[in-house]
Design a protein around this motif. Sequence first.
Motif, mmCIF file in Angstrom:
data_model
loop_
_atom_site.group_PDB
_atom_site.id
_atom_site.type_symbol
_atom_site.label_atom_id
_atom_site.label_comp_id
_atom_site.label_asym_id
_atom_site.label_seq_id
_atom_site.Cartn_x
_atom_site.Cartn_y
_atom_site.Cartn_z
ATOM 1 N N GLU A 157 0.792 -1.230 0.000
ATOM 2 C CA GLU A 157 0.000 0.000 0.000
ATOM 3 C C GLU A 157 0.825 1.281 0.000
ATOM 4 O OE1 GLU A 157 0.476 -2.054 2.499
ATOM 5 O OE2 GLU A 157 0.872 -0.911 4.321
ATOM 6 N N SER A 158 2.101 1.174 0.410
ATOM 7 C CA SER A 158 2.879 2.412 0.573
ATOM 8 C C SER A 158 4.346 2.179 0.234
ATOM 9 C CB SER A 158 2.781 2.868 2.033
ATOM 10 O OG SER A 158 3.382 1.898 2.874
ATOM 11 N N TRP B 2 6.719 2.876 2.236
ATOM 12 C CA TRP B 2 7.256 2.264 3.460
ATOM 13 C C TRP B 2 7.144 0.741 3.365
ATOM 14 C CZ3 TRP B 2 6.146 -1.187 7.191
ATOM 15 C CH2 TRP B 2 6.816 -1.108 8.405
ATOM 16 N N ARG B 3 5.973 0.283 2.968
ATOM 17 C CA ARG B 3 5.719 -1.160 2.928
ATOM 18 C C ARG B 3 6.638 -1.839 1.916
ATOM 19 N NH1 ARG B 3 4.045 -3.732 6.806
ATOM 20 N NH2 ARG B 3 2.486 -2.111 7.121
ATOM 21 N N ASP C 25 6.570 -5.167 12.894
ATOM 22 C CA ASP C 25 5.970 -3.860 12.545
ATOM 23 C C ASP C 25 4.808 -3.523 13.487
ATOM 24 O OD1 ASP C 25 4.716 -1.681 11.257
ATOM 25 O OD2 ASP C 25 3.881 -2.909 9.659
ATOM 26 N N ARG C 26 3.567 -3.867 13.127
ATOM 27 C CA ARG C 26 2.421 -3.553 13.995
ATOM 28 C C ARG C 26 2.267 -4.636 15.057
ATOM 29 N NH1 ARG C 26 -1.478 -2.342 8.772
ATOM 30 N NH2 ARG C 26 -0.173 -0.681 7.933
ATOM 31 N N PHE D 166 3.908 3.311 17.973
ATOM 32 C CA PHE D 166 3.094 4.218 17.154
ATOM 33 C C PHE D 166 2.451 5.340 17.977
ATOM 34 C CE2 PHE D 166 3.188 0.156 14.837
ATOM 35 C CZ PHE D 166 3.751 0.601 13.652
ATOM 36 N N ALA E 52 -0.623 1.130 13.654
ATOM 37 C CA ALA E 52 -0.105 2.405 13.153
ATOM 38 C C ALA E 52 -1.212 3.460 13.181
ATOM 39 C CB ALA E 52 0.448 2.217 11.747
ATOM 40 N N ARG F 167 -1.168 6.513 16.237
ATOM 41 C CA ARG F 167 -1.033 7.892 15.739
ATOM 42 C C ARG F 167 -2.309 8.683 16.013
ATOM 43 N NH1 ARG F 167 1.962 5.611 10.260
ATOM 44 N NH2 ARG F 167 3.869 5.010 11.358
ATOM 45 N N PHE G 279 -3.715 4.341 4.132
ATOM 46 C CA PHE G 279 -2.275 4.459 3.902
ATOM 47 C C PHE G 279 -1.918 4.563 2.412
ATOM 48 C CE2 PHE G 279 -1.957 2.106 8.127
ATOM 49 C CZ PHE G 279 -1.432 3.174 8.835
ATOM 50 N N GLU H 123 -1.511 10.168 8.280
ATOM 51 C CA GLU H 123 -0.857 9.097 9.047
ATOM 52 C C GLU H 123 0.203 8.316 8.263
ATOM 53 O OE1 GLU H 123 -3.750 6.702 11.151
ATOM 54 O OE2 GLU H 123 -4.193 8.327 12.541
ATOM 55 N N ASN H 124 0.484 8.724 7.034
ATOM 56 C CA ASN H 124 1.708 8.236 6.387
ATOM 57 C C ASN H 124 2.064 9.118 5.199
ATOM 58 O OD1 ASN H 124 0.205 7.321 4.172
ATOM 59 N ND2 ASN H 124 1.225 5.343 4.087
ATOM 60 N N ASP I 11 6.450 8.331 8.610
ATOM 61 C CA ASP I 11 7.310 7.394 7.847
ATOM 62 C C ASP I 11 8.688 8.014 7.627
ATOM 63 O OD1 ASP I 11 5.299 5.541 7.743
ATOM 64 O OD2 ASP I 11 4.953 5.674 5.577
ATOM 65 N N CYS J 25 9.205 6.291 10.832
ATOM 66 C CA CYS J 25 8.764 4.927 11.144
ATOM 67 C C CYS J 25 9.742 4.047 10.378
ATOM 68 C CB CYS J 25 7.328 4.726 10.661
ATOM 69 S SG CYS J 25 6.662 3.100 11.044
HETATM 70 O O1 AHR Z 1 2.702 -0.107 9.927
HETATM 71 C C1 AHR Z 1 3.504 0.859 9.350
HETATM 72 C C2 AHR Z 1 2.689 1.727 8.436
HETATM 73 O O2 AHR Z 1 2.137 0.928 7.413
HETATM 74 C C3 AHR Z 1 3.430 2.817 7.704
HETATM 75 O O3 AHR Z 1 3.374 4.049 8.323
HETATM 76 C C4 AHR Z 1 2.645 2.921 6.456
HETATM 77 O O4 AHR Z 1 3.239 3.683 5.446
HETATM 78 C C5 AHR Z 1 2.431 1.503 6.153
HETATM 79 O O5 AHR Z 1 1.595 1.224 5.155
#
Ligand code: AHR
Length: 324
Positions: free
Chosen positions: A45-46, A48-49, A123-124, A142, A175, A179, A203, A228-229, A257, A277
């Motif tokens: 999705e991002s 970061w991912r 991560d989470r 977070f 996350a 936040r 995200f 949030e990202n 991030d 992050c």
């Molecule tokens: O869990 C981390 C978050 O998940 C990051 O901030 C975000 O960019 C990602 O998708």
Amino acid sequence: MKKLLFLLCLLAALLLTGCGGTQAPRANTDAGDYIVVGFSQVGAESDWRNTNTRSMQEAPSERNGYRLIFDDSQQKQQRQITAIRNFIQQEVDYIVLAPTTEEGWDTVLSEARAAGIPVIIVDRMIEVADEELFTCWVGSDFRKEGRTAVAWMEEHFGDQPLEIVHLQGNIGSSAQIGRTEGLDEGLAAHENWHLVFRGAGDFTQAKGQELVEALLNEGVPFNVIFAENDNMAYGAIDALKAAGLEPGRDVVIISFDANRAALELILKGEISCDVECNPMHGPRVQNIIEQLEAGETPPKLTYVQETSFNEETLSPEVLEWREY
Ligand code: AHR
């Protein structure tokens, strides 16, 4: 003679098992001597991912004795549950889970436990009735990230009136929860800070852009975006620019991030504050597995050290050594 033969066989067996006898035999015989790791990733999705996926694929890799079975759940928890069941069927040696959301893991992790497979959360975080359902966790704090962003807002704006647009990540993920809690504490402490919109952008850049476009079309007034990202921040910036607004001047952008591209936007004055992050979890997970393989007990919870960047303090040199 028989005795000598027996002793030779015993010696050969000891050499083959490495003498120590502490390592669990590799469950997956197809994989030979590799340590087989099933990794259930949230999605793509991002930015970061994607960096996190690269880190996970590069560290525990075939070069250093691992075989990683990668599964992308496309941000769907049910797909992660199916992936974990597949890993159990394949008799992997370890399961690594980057969870989409915090809740809903008890049943499938009980199945992993029944199969004797250690589960590492990355991560989470997850919420389970029995903490023994996972071996250990490594990731970000977070809530602290949210508070860091709010501390910057306090320092920068104090009690000035703010009209805040809050773009949330996927609801129920740590996350998002952490936040959002950080911002809620700030809102509760400042009566002049007003939340004019709160909604989930999952995200993604596309959703961040869509949400801000809709607000602009409706004529909702705002002067701060708390995204949030980074990807949602990029989408928001595109929407502002398309409407003839100047991010950083007409609307202050706060993000999370701290990807390299976002830091470049701080230097351009478009993002004002970005809380780091850290996605480089591959070597951390590998280190945990190595400890487990050696019969050691890694810490149950490991919080990664993180920082934040803002327009007053960021210098171009920081980008030179930035890993992502
Ligand atoms: O869990 C981390 C978050 O998940 C990051 O901030 C975000 O960019 C990602 O998708």
